[in-house]
Design an enzyme around this catalytic site. Sequence first.
Site, mmCIF file in Angstrom:
data_model
loop_
_atom_site.group_PDB
_atom_site.id
_atom_site.type_symbol
_atom_site.label_atom_id
_atom_site.label_comp_id
_atom_site.label_asym_id
_atom_site.label_seq_id
_atom_site.Cartn_x
_atom_site.Cartn_y
_atom_site.Cartn_z
ATOM 1 N N ASP A 29 -22.432 -7.560 -7.499
ATOM 2 C CA ASP A 29 -23.660 -7.672 -6.706
ATOM 3 C C ASP A 29 -23.951 -6.313 -6.048
ATOM 4 O O ASP A 29 -23.110 -5.796 -5.298
ATOM 5 C CB ASP A 29 -23.417 -8.752 -5.633
ATOM 6 C CG ASP A 29 -24.618 -8.951 -4.725
ATOM 7 O OD1 ASP A 29 -25.590 -8.171 -4.826
ATOM 8 O OD2 ASP A 29 -24.546 -9.876 -3.881
ATOM 9 N N GLU A 79 -11.533 20.216 1.396
ATOM 10 C CA GLU A 79 -10.336 19.604 0.824
ATOM 11 C C GLU A 79 -10.507 19.499 -0.701
ATOM 12 O O GLU A 79 -9.754 18.819 -1.372
ATOM 13 C CB GLU A 79 -10.047 18.249 1.453
ATOM 14 C CG GLU A 79 -11.165 17.247 1.369
ATOM 15 C CD GLU A 79 -10.768 15.889 1.958
ATOM 16 O OE1 GLU A 79 -11.393 15.506 2.951
ATOM 17 O OE2 GLU A 79 -9.857 15.242 1.449
ATOM 18 N N CYS A 111 -10.722 15.477 5.871
ATOM 19 C CA CYS A 111 -12.104 15.568 6.350
ATOM 20 C C CYS A 111 -12.209 16.185 7.743
ATOM 21 O O CYS A 111 -13.313 16.370 8.262
ATOM 22 C CB CYS A 111 -12.747 14.182 6.367
ATOM 23 S SG CYS A 111 -12.600 13.343 4.796
ATOM 24 N N SER A 201 -6.519 3.065 5.007
ATOM 25 C CA SER A 201 -7.281 4.210 5.525
ATOM 26 C C SER A 201 -8.277 3.761 6.595
ATOM 27 O O SER A 201 -8.513 4.478 7.573
ATOM 28 C CB SER A 201 -7.978 4.968 4.386
ATOM 29 O OG SER A 201 -9.085 4.258 3.872
ATOM 30 N N HIS A 233 -17.322 10.216 11.853
ATOM 31 C CA HIS A 233 -17.077 10.600 10.456
ATOM 32 C C HIS A 233 -17.478 9.410 9.578
ATOM 33 O O HIS A 233 -17.078 8.274 9.841
ATOM 34 C CB HIS A 233 -15.595 10.940 10.247
ATOM 35 C CG HIS A 233 -15.229 11.060 8.804
ATOM 36 N ND1 HIS A 233 -15.866 11.928 7.952
ATOM 37 C CD2 HIS A 233 -14.322 10.395 8.044
ATOM 38 C CE1 HIS A 233 -15.356 11.804 6.736
ATOM 39 N NE2 HIS A 233 -14.419 10.878 6.759
ATOM 40 N N LYS A 242 -18.273 0.214 11.773
ATOM 41 C CA LYS A 242 -16.966 -0.328 12.189
ATOM 42 C C LYS A 242 -16.428 0.487 13.376
ATOM 43 O O LYS A 242 -15.850 -0.068 14.311
ATOM 44 C CB LYS A 242 -15.947 -0.232 11.033
ATOM 45 C CG LYS A 242 -16.169 -1.199 9.876
ATOM 46 C CD LYS A 242 -15.118 -0.913 8.792
ATOM 47 C CE LYS A 242 -15.394 -1.633 7.479
ATOM 48 N NZ LYS A 242 -15.144 -3.060 7.519
ATOM 49 N N ASN A 275 -20.058 10.446 0.608
ATOM 50 C CA ASN A 275 -19.037 11.141 1.386
ATOM 51 C C ASN A 275 -19.053 12.629 1.046
ATOM 52 O O ASN A 275 -19.093 13.006 -0.127
ATOM 53 C CB ASN A 275 -17.649 10.550 1.102
ATOM 54 C CG ASN A 275 -16.632 10.953 2.165
ATOM 55 O OD1 ASN A 275 -16.936 11.734 3.075
ATOM 56 N ND2 ASN A 275 -15.431 10.417 2.068
HETATM 57 N N1 CAA Z 1 -23.017 -8.354 -0.247
HETATM 58 C C1 CAA Z 1 -22.821 -7.722 0.954
HETATM 59 N N2 CAA Z 1 -21.597 -7.286 1.372
HETATM 60 C C2 CAA Z 1 -20.552 -7.449 0.538
HETATM 61 C C3 CAA Z 1 -20.689 -8.081 -0.720
HETATM 62 C C4 CAA Z 1 -21.991 -8.553 -1.100
HETATM 63 N N3 CAA Z 1 -22.197 -9.152 -2.267
HETATM 64 N N4 CAA Z 1 -19.471 -8.107 -1.307
HETATM 65 C C5 CAA Z 1 -18.615 -7.509 -0.459
HETATM 66 N N5 CAA Z 1 -19.259 -7.116 0.661
HETATM 67 C C6 CAA Z 1 -18.714 -6.421 1.831
HETATM 68 C C7 CAA Z 1 -17.342 -6.904 2.261
HETATM 69 O O1 CAA Z 1 -17.445 -8.056 3.055
HETATM 70 C C8 CAA Z 1 -16.851 -5.689 3.032
HETATM 71 O O2 CAA Z 1 -17.455 -5.667 4.309
HETATM 72 P P1 CAA Z 1 -16.546 -5.436 5.619
HETATM 73 O O3 CAA Z 1 -15.789 -4.161 5.381
HETATM 74 O O4 CAA Z 1 -17.530 -5.357 6.724
HETATM 75 O O5 CAA Z 1 -15.617 -6.605 5.682
HETATM 76 C C9 CAA Z 1 -17.446 -4.517 2.252
HETATM 77 O O6 CAA Z 1 -18.490 -5.066 1.445
HETATM 78 C C10 CAA Z 1 -16.454 -3.826 1.346
HETATM 79 O O7 CAA Z 1 -15.821 -4.778 0.592
HETATM 80 P P2 CAA Z 1 -14.280 -4.659 0.211
HETATM 81 O O8 CAA Z 1 -13.473 -4.370 1.445
HETATM 82 O O9 CAA Z 1 -13.915 -5.805 -0.636
HETATM 83 O O10 CAA Z 1 -14.355 -3.326 -0.666
HETATM 84 P P3 CAA Z 1 -13.246 -2.688 -1.564
HETATM 85 O O11 CAA Z 1 -11.934 -3.318 -1.336
HETATM 86 O O12 CAA Z 1 -13.778 -2.658 -2.956
HETATM 87 O O13 CAA Z 1 -13.166 -1.155 -1.061
HETATM 88 C C11 CAA Z 1 -13.097 0.734 0.367
HETATM 89 C C12 CAA Z 1 -13.798 -0.598 0.054
HETATM 90 C C13 CAA Z 1 -11.684 0.482 0.862
HETATM 91 C C14 CAA Z 1 -13.896 1.456 1.448
HETATM 92 C C15 CAA Z 1 -13.063 1.604 -0.931
HETATM 93 O O14 CAA Z 1 -14.370 1.930 -1.323
HETATM 94 C C16 CAA Z 1 -12.269 2.910 -0.761
HETATM 95 O O15 CAA Z 1 -11.060 2.926 -0.947
HETATM 96 N N6 CAA Z 1 -12.972 4.025 -0.416
HETATM 97 C C17 CAA Z 1 -12.298 5.329 -0.237
HETATM 98 C C18 CAA Z 1 -11.495 5.408 1.061
HETATM 99 C C19 CAA Z 1 -12.337 5.497 2.301
HETATM 100 O O16 CAA Z 1 -13.485 5.893 2.286
HETATM 101 N N7 CAA Z 1 -11.717 5.169 3.455
HETATM 102 C C20 CAA Z 1 -12.368 5.272 4.736
HETATM 103 C C21 CAA Z 1 -11.424 5.629 5.861
HETATM 104 S S1 CAA Z 1 -10.494 7.102 5.455
HETATM 105 C C22 CAA Z 1 -11.587 8.402 5.800
HETATM 106 O O17 CAA Z 1 -12.554 8.226 6.482
HETATM 107 C C23 CAA Z 1 -11.309 9.744 5.203
HETATM 108 C C24 CAA Z 1 -12.217 9.953 4.045
HETATM 109 O O18 CAA Z 1 -13.287 10.479 4.169
HETATM 110 C C25 CAA Z 1 -11.767 9.470 2.726
#
Ligand code: CAA
Length: 387
Positions: A29, A79, A111, A201, A233, A242, A275
């Site tokens: 979706d 980085e 970052c 993370s 960030h 969040k 990002n």
């Molecule tokens: N409609 C609307 N929302 C939906 C949806 C739908 N159909 N399906 C899922 N969602 C929502 C979920 O409810 C969730 O929301 P919440 O976080 O508010 O609960 C959101 O979408 C994401 O869903 P998931 O948690 O299931 O997503 P995921 O497990 O596939 O991965 C992630 C998300 C962990 C961010 C992944 O993209 C990732 O690993 N990204 C890279 C790491 C990152 O950016 N980390 C951030 C902190 S570290 C940092 O800041 C340093 C840096 O720059 C990397």
Amino acid sequence: MNVGIDSISLCVPESYYSLADLAEKHGIDPNKYLYGIGQEKMAVPSPDEDIVTLAAGAAKPIVTDEVRDSISTVILATESGVDQSKSAGLFVHGLLGLKPNCRVVEFKQACYGATAALQMATDMVRQRPEQKILIIASDIARYEQDSQGECTQGAGALAMVVSANPRILNLHRARGMHSFDVMDFWRPNNHKAAQVDGQLSIEVYLESMRQAWNEYKADGGHELAELPWLCFHQPFTKMAKKAFTALTESEPEQGQALTGESYEHSLLYGRQIGNTYTASLYIGLLSLLENNPQDLTDQNIGLFSYGSGSVGEFFSASVVPGYREHLRTEEHQQMLADRQALSHEKYSAWFYQSLADHKNQVMPKLSNRPYRLEKVEEFRRVYGVND
Ligand code: CAA
């Protein structure tokens, strides 16, 4: 004496890939990416763009003839550097014709690097106010294709000149840092794409912010109620939401007075770019300054910088009267609006072409930004100026 950001400029690649298209490719979706992650587009560099061309492109408009000779130091934070030894800033130094009597270094801590650069530059200018310091945050965020992190890619650079009596932002002296050793996100030397423990993370980011916020207050920082505007960030814009929730919950009495308006304008550019690691917080700051219709003069902004691994820092700044005259709002908005959408095939091809280790290669002419990677000769990168 006030010290802070005197000028600020953005450069992003000319192409993007739509997250709705990525969702279709992943068979999920699109609302997960558009609302769950909070991203619409990811900026995608062409094979003749890299962190050097983006960095030089960002710095060019603010390194005017008047500023050039006052620059004593260039700090390039990244980085996703192009060399394990030579600072990417030296290529930029050459492309921009900076004076030889200048120090050039590269900062790395995920970052967070540009925030270390900004705070150190501020202290250096407080010591010797006649100098100006050029800081450039430039990054290409790459995760494996079809991985959890793929939807949080992006690319871009942001340049800032730090000076005494700045025309845009005065940085406050209070700072709160929080560092500890954790493996939430990393990129081993033999990997071009980041490794990440996604959920960890997010937890570590939020904990780091709470701790840094407490340290900031202990350092004489403002109360939350005195910070009407906030920038976090933003690896993806939902993360800023969040962070806002976690911060306001940690100060329940003051947090009630703040609404989503305090950070929403800071998300507008990031949502369209993705990002940009070191540049992400500062693109958020730029987005707030350039898109908020209210006059922010003399108002305080709270900023949280996070670099996995991890270092967090909370700090603040106040907006200088007349700041709008020194922003490049129209230019930045036009740059974002004029980009072209890529098909999945092109996005995927460029992804792998950009990862290649070239010994000798003439790059196809694709980018029309001010600078491009022309060729690699015996592993030496050769940059050129677009006419
Ligand atoms: N409609 C609307 N929302 C939906 C949806 C739908 N159909 N399906 C899922 N969602 C929502 C979920 O409810 C969730 O929301 P919440 O976080 O508010 O609960 C959101 O979408 C994401 O869903 P998931 O948690 O299931 O997503 P995921 O497990 O596939 O991965 C992630 C998300 C962990 C961010 C992944 O993209 C990732 O690993 N990204 C890279 C790491 C990152 O950016 N980390 C951030 C902190 S570290 C940092 O800041 C340093 C840096 O720059 C990397």
